[in-house]
Design an enzyme around this catalytic site. Structure first.
Site, PDB file in Angstrom:
ATOM      1  N   HIS A 107     -12.142 -25.645  52.234  1.00 56.86           N
ATOM      2  CA  HIS A 107     -11.956 -25.428  50.799  1.00 56.86           C
ATOM      3  C   HIS A 107     -11.928 -26.706  49.956  1.00 56.86           C
ATOM      4  O   HIS A 107     -11.061 -26.894  49.108  1.00 56.86           O
ATOM      5  CB  HIS A 107     -10.667 -24.629  50.562  1.00 56.86           C
ATOM      6  N   HIS A 181     -10.146 -17.603  45.190  1.00 54.18           N
ATOM      7  CA  HIS A 181      -9.418 -17.261  46.408  1.00 54.18           C
ATOM      8  C   HIS A 181      -8.233 -16.322  46.143  1.00 54.18           C
ATOM      9  O   HIS A 181      -7.158 -16.500  46.727  1.00 54.18           O
ATOM     10  CB  HIS A 181      -8.956 -18.555  47.085  1.00 54.18           C
ATOM     11  N   ASP A 253     -11.418 -12.305  59.189  1.00 57.95           N
ATOM     12  CA  ASP A 253     -11.569 -13.579  58.480  1.00 57.95           C
ATOM     13  C   ASP A 253     -13.030 -13.981  58.684  1.00 57.95           C
ATOM     14  O   ASP A 253     -13.334 -14.973  59.343  1.00 57.95           O
ATOM     15  CB  ASP A 253     -10.604 -14.621  59.051  1.00 57.95           C
ATOM     16  N   GLU A 318     -13.731 -13.323  49.142  1.00 57.37           N
ATOM     17  CA  GLU A 318     -14.229 -14.559  48.533  1.00 57.37           C
ATOM     18  C   GLU A 318     -15.748 -14.518  48.534  1.00 57.37           C
ATOM     19  O   GLU A 318     -16.374 -14.699  49.574  1.00 57.37           O
ATOM     20  CB  GLU A 318     -13.720 -15.759  49.331  1.00 57.37           C
TER      21      GLU A 318
HETATM   22  C1  GLA Z   1     -10.024 -18.601  53.832  1.00 60.29           C
HETATM   23  C2  GLA Z   1     -10.306 -18.839  55.269  1.00 60.29           C
HETATM   24  C3  GLA Z   1      -9.108 -18.509  56.085  1.00 60.29           C
HETATM   25  C4  GLA Z   1      -7.882 -19.261  55.592  1.00 60.29           C
HETATM   26  C5  GLA Z   1      -7.687 -19.022  54.129  1.00 60.29           C
HETATM   27  C6  GLA Z   1      -6.605 -19.879  53.547  1.00 60.29           C
HETATM   28  O1  GLA Z   1      -9.993 -17.283  53.538  1.00 60.29           O
HETATM   29  O2  GLA Z   1     -11.419 -18.098  55.704  1.00 60.29           O
HETATM   30  O3  GLA Z   1      -9.349 -18.820  57.429  1.00 60.29           O
HETATM   31  O4  GLA Z   1      -8.027 -20.629  55.846  1.00 60.29           O
HETATM   32  O5  GLA Z   1      -8.861 -19.295  53.427  1.00 60.29           O
HETATM   33  O6  GLA Z   1      -5.416 -19.793  54.252  1.00 60.29           O
END
Ligand code: GLA
Length: 353
Positions: A107, A181, A253, A318
């Site tokens: 990020h 986010h 994720d 996201e």
């Molecule tokens: C994103 C990533 C996750 C995590 C979050 C923040 O969504 O894909 O793995 O790092 O950000 O905690």
């Protein structure tokens, strides 16, 4: 309308701006990180609830936010090993994350777009009440090449949508992948688990990852796996499955590849809370969407109104280019070049059944 949200560590005061329509739908957004701090949406009885996780004070955002509600960049999501090649040169970034013991830049790095003060201009646009945020990221900032000028405009529309428009220009080639986010809970932030939300993702494929949550480089069909959300499923239903991808990520994720016929806005996702009837529909010009189920939330801190956020009390969608794109030539390119501005739009449309 705005008021002070507290002093940033660097000194200047951050503001909190309110954007609203005449039905009560409203967003409170800070110029610190471009953060959506509160987002009030009506349920089927017209009752408003704040549907994003966050904090009451700027101090807490600075101290411990897991990217609640903010803009992430220059490059949202992960870059393997914090390194990428560009036009024959290797660039090195700080590694600020290491799932599975594998370091990466996450990020935007140590002091990404989520942690700085943007220049804010409230606007009244034909589409609704808006906030324009501008930031110039200097050549070399966080290891990225080129001076990058970024504008993010949030608009609250008459029909209960929050529209996010991103534009960026650069004076040297650089990777850019911007997203918001927000962690949503359509029953209301702090109301407990989001696992009973019903999710549809308009994605026939996704990008499988290794233990470092870095894509393996190919797209894989979701069909026959617990990642198949092409028809509506409660998050809870298959999140505990033994499927290797869910095991590696500790839940969902993953980057889903949005079905699309061509460029322009595509319908990426719909999420519904069966209890309140609130739903969220996401449209985007981006090729992917990271569906993240708050697997790293662990109940170790309290958010707004003192509510402690446990694992999976919120979920993120996201909209983005694919993770680790600067190292993956097969993925749609994230390289921005002088003279070819970036334009990206994501719409969070709210409603109720
Ligand atoms: C994103 C990533 C996750 C995590 C979050 C923040 O969504 O894909 O793995 O790092 O950000 O905690």
């Amino acid at each position: 309308m705005s008021h002070s949200f507290g002093k940033t560590p660097d000194g200047p005061t951050a503001q909190l701006f309110t954007l609203q329509n005449d039905r009560g739908f409203r967003a409170e957004i800070s110029d610190y990180g471009g953060t959506i701090v509160r987002l009030f949406a009506p349920d089927r009885r017209g009752r408003l609830a704040d549907v994003v996780l966050g904090f009451d004070s700027l101090e807490e955002y600075v101290a411990r936010s897991p990217y609640f509600g903010c803009i992430v960049g220059r490059v949202g999501n992960r870059i393997a090993g914090g390194k990428f090649p560009l036009d024959g040169r290797e660039h090195t970034l700080a590694c600020n994350n290491s799932p599975g013991g594998l370091p990466c830049s996450l990020h935007g790095g140590l002091h990404g777009f989520d942690k700085l003060l943007w220049a804010a201009t409230p606007l009244t646009l034909p589409a609704g009440s808006a906030l324009r945020l501008d930031y110039r990221s200097a050549d070399g900032e966080e290891g990225y090449p080129g001076n990058l000028d970024v504008t993010v405009t949030y608009t609250v529309t008459a029909d209960d949508a929050l529209r996010i428009e991103y534009t960026a220009t650069t004076d040297r080639a650089t990777p850019v992948n911007l997203t918001n986010h927000s962690y949503f809970n359509l029953a209301g932030a702090g109301s407990g688990s989001a696992l009973d939300h019903i999710v549809t993702l308009h994605a026939r494929t996704y990008t499988p990852v290794n233990a470092g949550l870095i894509p393996l480089g190919h797209v894989a069909p979701v069909e026959g796996t617990p990642l198949d959300f092409t028809t509506p499923h409660a998050i809870a239903k298959r999140i505990g499955s033994a499927h290797e991808q869910l095991r590696l990520a500790g839940g969902y994720d993953h980057n889903f590849v949005i079905n699309r016929r061509g460029p322009g806005l595509a319908h990426a996702a719909t999420v519904e809370d069966p209890v309140s009837g609130r739903w969220l529909e996401i449209h985007t010009t981006e090729p992917g969407v990271q569906f993240y189920t708050g697997n790293f939330l662990d109940g170790s801190f309290a958010g707004k109104d003192g509510h402690v956020y446990q694992r999976r009390d919120g979920f993120c969608l996201e909209t983005q280019h694919f993770p680790d794109s600067p190292n993956q030539p097969e993925f749609p390119s994230v390289i921005l070049r002088p003279g070819a501005p970036l334009r990206s739009t994501t719409i969070f449309q709210f409603g109720h059944s």
